[in-house]
Design a protein around this motif. Sequence first.
Motif, PDB file in Angstrom:
ATOM      1  N   LYS A 218      14.943 -11.359   5.817  1.00 39.40           N
ATOM      2  CA  LYS A 218      13.762 -10.557   6.144  1.00 39.40           C
ATOM      3  C   LYS A 218      12.669 -10.781   5.099  1.00 39.40           C
ATOM      4  N   GLY A 219      13.091 -11.006   3.864  1.00 37.92           N
ATOM      5  CA  GLY A 219      12.138 -11.202   2.789  1.00 37.92           C
ATOM      6  C   GLY A 219      11.270 -12.434   2.981  1.00 37.92           C
ATOM      7  N   GLN A 220      11.803 -13.454   3.629  1.00 33.80           N
ATOM      8  CA  GLN A 220      11.021 -14.664   3.892  1.00 33.80           C
ATOM      9  C   GLN A 220       9.831 -14.338   4.790  1.00 33.80           C
ATOM     10  N   ALA A 221      10.070 -13.497   5.801  1.00 32.28           N
ATOM     11  CA  ALA A 221       8.984 -13.100   6.701  1.00 32.28           C
ATOM     12  C   ALA A 221       7.960 -12.237   5.962  1.00 32.28           C
TER      13      ALA A 221
ATOM     14  N   GLY B  22      -2.255  -3.542  -1.532  1.00 29.43           N
ATOM     15  CA  GLY B  22      -3.266  -4.557  -1.250  1.00 29.43           C
ATOM     16  C   GLY B  22      -2.740  -5.918  -0.854  1.00 29.43           C
ATOM     17  N   HIS B  23      -1.441  -6.017  -0.558  1.00 25.07           N
ATOM     18  CA  HIS B  23      -0.864  -7.318  -0.213  1.00 25.07           C
ATOM     19  C   HIS B  23      -0.910  -7.619   1.285  1.00 25.07           C
ATOM     20  N   ILE B  24      -0.806  -6.592   2.107  1.00 31.16           N
ATOM     21  CA  ILE B  24      -0.821  -6.775   3.563  1.00 31.16           C
ATOM     22  C   ILE B  24      -2.080  -6.100   4.108  1.00 31.16           C
ATOM     23  N   PRO B  25      -2.934  -6.839   4.798  1.00 30.11           N
ATOM     24  CA  PRO B  25      -4.178  -6.248   5.315  1.00 30.11           C
ATOM     25  C   PRO B  25      -3.902  -5.024   6.191  1.00 30.11           C
ATOM     26  N   GLY B  26      -4.562  -3.945   5.884  1.00 31.97           N
ATOM     27  CA  GLY B  26      -4.479  -2.763   6.736  1.00 31.97           C
ATOM     28  C   GLY B  26      -3.405  -1.758   6.388  1.00 31.97           C
ATOM     29  N   ARG B  27      -2.461  -2.126   5.521  1.00 29.99           N
ATOM     30  CA  ARG B  27      -1.415  -1.155   5.191  1.00 29.99           C
ATOM     31  C   ARG B  27      -0.731  -1.534   3.873  1.00 29.99           C
TER      32      ARG B  27
ATOM     33  N   ALA C 206       2.628 -11.267   3.216  1.00 30.60           N
ATOM     34  CA  ALA C 206       2.136 -10.510   2.059  1.00 30.60           C
ATOM     35  C   ALA C 206       1.754 -11.374   0.862  1.00 30.60           C
ATOM     36  N   CYS C 207       2.303 -12.573   0.779  1.00 32.62           N
ATOM     37  CA  CYS C 207       2.135 -13.362  -0.452  1.00 32.62           C
ATOM     38  C   CYS C 207       1.559 -14.755  -0.237  1.00 32.62           C
ATOM     39  N   ALA C 208       1.872 -15.359   0.913  1.00 34.87           N
ATOM     40  CA  ALA C 208       1.569 -16.783   1.110  1.00 34.87           C
ATOM     41  C   ALA C 208       0.084 -17.099   1.046  1.00 34.87           C
ATOM     42  N   ARG C 209      -0.756 -16.173   1.497  1.00 34.36           N
ATOM     43  CA  ARG C 209      -2.188 -16.500   1.538  1.00 34.36           C
ATOM     44  C   ARG C 209      -2.772 -16.694   0.141  1.00 34.36           C
ATOM     45  N   CYS C 210      -2.142 -16.107  -0.869  1.00 37.02           N
ATOM     46  CA  CYS C 210      -2.627 -16.276  -2.240  1.00 37.02           C
ATOM     47  C   CYS C 210      -1.789 -17.260  -3.045  1.00 37.02           C
TER      48      CYS C 210
ATOM     49  N   SER D 176      11.705  -9.553  -2.843  1.00 36.13           N
ATOM     50  CA  SER D 176      12.245  -9.828  -4.174  1.00 36.13           C
ATOM     51  C   SER D 176      13.559 -10.602  -4.048  1.00 36.13           C
ATOM     52  N   ALA D 177      14.388 -10.193  -3.092  1.00 38.06           N
ATOM     53  CA  ALA D 177      15.668 -10.879  -2.874  1.00 38.06           C
ATOM     54  C   ALA D 177      15.435 -12.308  -2.391  1.00 38.06           C
TER      55      ALA D 177
END
Length: 253
Positions: A144-147, A202-207, A152-156, A218-219
């Motif tokens: 689930k962490g990969q998704a 601030g990692h996921i737009p909108g929530r 949440a992280c890939a765009r940066c 993290s896992a």
Amino acid sequence: MKRAGSLAGMATLALLALAGCDLPGKPKAGPEVPRPEEVLAFETLYAANCAGCHGAHGQDGAATNLANPKYQALVDDGSMREVIAKGMKGTLMPAFAQENGGMLTDAQIDALVQGMRANWRRPDAFGGETPPPYKATHAGNAEKGQAVYAIACARCHGPSAQQRGEAGSILDGSFLALINEQTVRTTVIPGRPDIGEPDWRGHIPGRAMTDDEITDVSAWLMSQRPANPGQPYPAVSTAAEKPGEKQASALKH
């Protein structure tokens, strides 16, 4: 004559003493250097033990932004003290307590904790919102962490170790070898304002990210840690190889 010279010398010393002059080699008041275990000043202890990794003023260092009021609001005194005393397994954070091989006494560790609180803790750092807990309450789900990483992280940080984002790769094996799941959590929740890293909102737009999402990503990040960071190394040829074979072997690797 000898006795006269001796008496004259004694008289001179007496006059110097009465005049308040310092004799050669006599230490002045207060020059003594305190024993290491007697140092309790926060600024001195921090500069000698923490600044090299966390920055001279608790920020802009390679390690956790200690001067971040949100970090100070997230971590409790006991957890902070435990990290200083025992270090963090899987990271470069060493143990500083004497009982764990370090050089600091219990009183000095208390002085560090109290000094950080006094200098960097701010009331209502989260604006009335309640952040996820400092420590995860259950094991994360790497699949689930990969998704979560993708949204949440890939765009940066980039979608893979080979495709780095503007904020640098956090999938680089050498980087992952220096952190653990708690490091990720401690960065995601309070953020790192000194390097432009937002908090968990601030990692996921909108929530905001949920506690489970932080635990899962993290896992997953830790599951990407290579067995041998820094590999591959250049191939080492054997003495039996001929010059042409040596070149071909290097190309294969």
